[in-house]
Motif scaffolding. Structure first.
Motif, PDB file in Angstrom:
ATOM      1  N   UNK A  46       0.630  -1.503   0.141  1.00  0.00           N
ATOM      2  CA  UNK A  46      -0.323  -0.273   0.245  1.00  0.00           C
ATOM      3  C   UNK A  46       1.060   0.801  -0.391  1.00  0.00           C
ATOM      4  N   UNK A  47       1.935   1.148  -0.632  1.00  0.00           N
ATOM      5  CA  UNK A  47       3.356   2.039  -1.044  1.00  0.00           C
ATOM      6  C   UNK A  47       1.916   3.040  -1.229  1.00  0.00           C
ATOM      7  N   UNK A  48       1.665   3.409  -2.266  1.00  0.00           N
ATOM      8  CA  UNK A  48       1.265   3.667  -3.367  1.00  0.00           C
ATOM      9  C   UNK A  48      -0.004   4.573  -2.127  1.00  0.00           C
ATOM     10  N   UNK A  49      -0.486   4.151  -1.790  1.00  0.00           N
ATOM     11  CA  UNK A  49      -1.589   4.314  -1.114  1.00  0.00           C
ATOM     12  C   UNK A  49      -1.411   5.351  -0.095  1.00  0.00           C
ATOM     13  N   UNK A  94       3.926  -1.744  15.434  1.00  0.00           N
ATOM     14  CA  UNK A  94       4.912  -0.054  15.905  1.00  0.00           C
ATOM     15  C   UNK A  94       5.216   0.486  14.810  1.00  0.00           C
ATOM     16  N   UNK A  95       6.279  -0.968  14.380  1.00  0.00           N
ATOM     17  CA  UNK A  95       7.924  -0.506  13.163  1.00  0.00           C
ATOM     18  C   UNK A  95       6.978  -0.150  11.826  1.00  0.00           C
ATOM     19  N   UNK A  96       5.985  -1.235  11.589  1.00  0.00           N
ATOM     20  CA  UNK A  96       5.743  -1.092  10.552  1.00  0.00           C
ATOM     21  C   UNK A  96       4.814   0.391  10.181  1.00  0.00           C
ATOM     22  N   UNK A  97       4.127   0.164  11.141  1.00  0.00           N
ATOM     23  CA  UNK A  97       2.836   1.695  11.344  1.00  0.00           C
ATOM     24  C   UNK A  97       4.451   3.288  11.178  1.00  0.00           C
ATOM     25  N   UNK A  98       5.358   3.034  12.488  1.00  0.00           N
ATOM     26  CA  UNK A  98       6.197   3.901  12.493  1.00  0.00           C
ATOM     27  C   UNK A  98       6.740   4.430  10.851  1.00  0.00           C
ATOM     28  N   UNK A  99       7.448   2.952  10.405  1.00  0.00           N
ATOM     29  CA  UNK A  99       7.818   2.886   8.900  1.00  0.00           C
ATOM     30  C   UNK A  99       7.330   3.973   7.640  1.00  0.00           C
ATOM     31  N   UNK A 100       5.715   2.967   7.862  1.00  0.00           N
ATOM     32  CA  UNK A 100       4.502   3.369   7.167  1.00  0.00           C
ATOM     33  C   UNK A 100       4.523   5.404   7.091  1.00  0.00           C
ATOM     34  N   UNK A 104       6.849   7.601  -2.494  1.00  0.00           N
ATOM     35  CA  UNK A 104       5.833   6.816  -2.451  1.00  0.00           C
ATOM     36  C   UNK A 104       4.977   6.204  -3.494  1.00  0.00           C
ATOM     37  N   UNK A 105       4.300   8.000  -4.286  1.00  0.00           N
ATOM     38  CA  UNK A 105       3.821   7.792  -5.374  1.00  0.00           C
ATOM     39  C   UNK A 105       4.305   7.427  -6.991  1.00  0.00           C
ATOM     40  N   UNK A 138       0.092  13.214   0.588  1.00  0.00           N
ATOM     41  CA  UNK A 138       0.457  14.163  -0.891  1.00  0.00           C
ATOM     42  C   UNK A 138      -0.876  14.884  -0.838  1.00  0.00           C
ATOM     43  N   UNK A 139      -2.166  14.359  -0.063  1.00  0.00           N
ATOM     44  CA  UNK A 139      -3.071  15.576   0.239  1.00  0.00           C
ATOM     45  C   UNK A 139      -3.782  15.939   0.929  1.00  0.00           C
ATOM     46  N   UNK A 140      -2.748  15.766   2.061  1.00  0.00           N
ATOM     47  CA  UNK A 140      -2.315  16.399   3.039  1.00  0.00           C
ATOM     48  C   UNK A 140      -2.887  15.220   4.713  1.00  0.00           C
ATOM     49  N   UNK A 141      -2.358  14.305   4.532  1.00  0.00           N
ATOM     50  CA  UNK A 141      -2.541  13.364   5.629  1.00  0.00           C
ATOM     51  C   UNK A 141      -1.192  13.860   6.469  1.00  0.00           C
ATOM     52  N   UNK A 142      -1.576  13.577   8.263  1.00  0.00           N
ATOM     53  CA  UNK A 142      -0.338  13.937   9.214  1.00  0.00           C
ATOM     54  C   UNK A 142       0.042  12.568   8.960  1.00  0.00           C
ATOM     55  N   UNK A 143       1.741  13.058   9.382  1.00  0.00           N
ATOM     56  CA  UNK A 143       2.623  10.781  10.150  1.00  0.00           C
ATOM     57  C   UNK A 143       1.566  10.738  10.959  1.00  0.00           C
ATOM     58  N   UNK A 144       1.324  11.195  11.818  1.00  0.00           N
ATOM     59  CA  UNK A 144       0.183  10.486  12.924  1.00  0.00           C
ATOM     60  C   UNK A 144      -0.810   9.582  13.053  1.00  0.00           C
ATOM     61  N   UNK A 145      -1.391  10.233  11.866  1.00  0.00           N
ATOM     62  CA  UNK A 145      -2.611   9.507  11.145  1.00  0.00           C
ATOM     63  C   UNK A 145      -2.081   8.745  10.177  1.00  0.00           C
TER      64      UNK A 145
END
Length: 397
Positions: A301-304, A379-385, A393-394, A310-317
């Protein structure tokens, strides 16, 4: 925000339902194993404690043992009276004898155990009457042929649905009147306490044994007194009465049922914890599986992720979304594991004939631990994403 994230997590899990099931298999097996082992351990502990309690709570059981000379010197009623009158803290002291016999009634026969005792002995061993009555003073003093029977003896020789109270049965060639049926007691001291017939002490001594000896006697003590002090007094008094000198070893043994109960409870509790810890290893294996599949999910889901960033989502979200997916996945696996463990516990408890002891605490702990595994390994996969560069990513194909 959190509600939306949970819905997104459930949607993603549903999109790959088979992969989700296989991913949570380790969590499911781990939780089910822990719940089953702890529940069965509690059942075994309860069963052992029930067996010990059938000997009576806060009791000493004293019986003669073979000496170095190869002889066994029995007790007598004078020993019991001396213990009851001379040792502080003793509430009841009562002797007993045993024999074997074949019970007969209406053409049915059953090999059973015959115990001779008194009402104080029944009280000390917490033997209760389910139907009928206990011995009268006249029956005890005169050694009359009255008997109390266990449930197994009743079911073996008396017709189903009829009361044996008042009936006359035979024990070998001795006729006795059934005056009562004892409540269910189960296994105790390595024998079936429902497969027994109790008669007055003097009756068994005279008709079955031919002497006035006692096989053992039971001392019920007041828990306000120190058990060790009472036991020391017992040893001193019995050594004096049995003329044991100096370093000469005791020719009797004393069993403290309270200590047995505590010791067995501690042992079974320790074994339960050890087995639960071993079973929980599969939870760690399941957690590693969760981390692995979440890393795969991040790659897929890298592209997602790039579009969202790109449209404004924060890293924490983004981090919260993947972390929520991992927690929900583990929590669902925990719930399924608890359900499987519950069913397995009921079946295995019935199979090995121990009580089913439901423990809500271990079920809650197992669920919370499983959900916590989602946080730890997700946590690690989520942090990496959350740290992906939107542009890279795009470009990901």
């Amino acid at each position: 925000m959190l509600g939306t994230t949970i819905l997104l997590a459930l949607r993603e899990i549903r999109r790959h339902i088979m992969r989700s099931i296989l991913t949570t298999l380790g969590i499911i097996i781990g939780v089910a194993a822990v719940v089953t082992m702890v529940t069965l351990g509690n059942g075994v502990t309860a069963s052992v404690q029930e067996e010990v309690s059938s000997l009576g709570a806060s009791n000493f059981i004293i019986f003669p043992v073979r000496t170095t000379r190869g002889t066994v010197r029995p007790f007598d009623e004078a020993d019991v009276i001396a213990v009851e009158q001379q040792i502080a803290g003793v509430k009841i002291a009562a002797g007993g004898v045993g024999a074997t016999a074949t019970a007969f009634y209406n053409g049915q026969d059953w090999d059973t155990r015959v115990e001779g005792g008194t009402n104080p002995l029944l009280e000390a061993q917490t033997i209760k009457i389910a139907e009928g009555r206990a011995f009268t003073r006249d029956e005890e003093e005169a050694g009359k042929n009255a008997c109390l029977i266990g449930l197994k003896v009743r079911d073996a020789i008396f017709p189903v649905g009829t009361s044996p109270v008042g009936a006359r049965m035979r024990l070998d060639d001795i006729s006795c009147q059934v005056i009562g049926v004892m409540e269910e007691r189960g296994q105790g001291g390595g024998q079936d306490d429902d497969d027994v017939v109790y008669m007055p002490l003097k009756t068994v001594q005279r008709r079955f044994r031919g002497n006035d000896n006692l096989d053992y006697f039971v001392v019920k003590y007041d828990t306000a007194y120190a058990a060790s002090a009472i036991q020391d007094s017992l040893v001193d008094l019995l050594r004096e009465r049995r003329l044991l000198q100096g370093e000469e070893p005791n020719d009797f043994n004393i069993i403290d049922t309270a200590q047995i109960n505590q010791a067995l409870g501690a042992v079974t509790g320790t074994l339960t914890v050890m087995v639960a810890v071993i079973a929980s290893i599969s939870l760690l294996v399941g957690g590693i599986g969760i981390m692995n599949i979440m890393l795969v999910s991040v790659t897929e889901r890298t592209r997602e992720i790039g579009i969202r960033l790109a449209i404004g989502a924060l890293a924490r979200e983004v981090r919260l979304q993947f972390l929520t997916e991992a927690v929900v996945l583990c929590a669902l696996g925990g719930l399924v594991g608890i359900a499987l463990g519950f069913g397995a516990s009921i079946g295995l408890a019935a199979l090995i004939e121990v009580p089913f002891v439901f423990d809500p605490v271990i079920n809650l702990i197992s669920f919370l631990f499983a959900a916590g595994m989602g946080i730890v390994f997700g946590y690690y996969p989520a942090s990496r994403a959350s740290k992906l560069d939107p542009i890279d990513a795009l470009r990901h194909e």
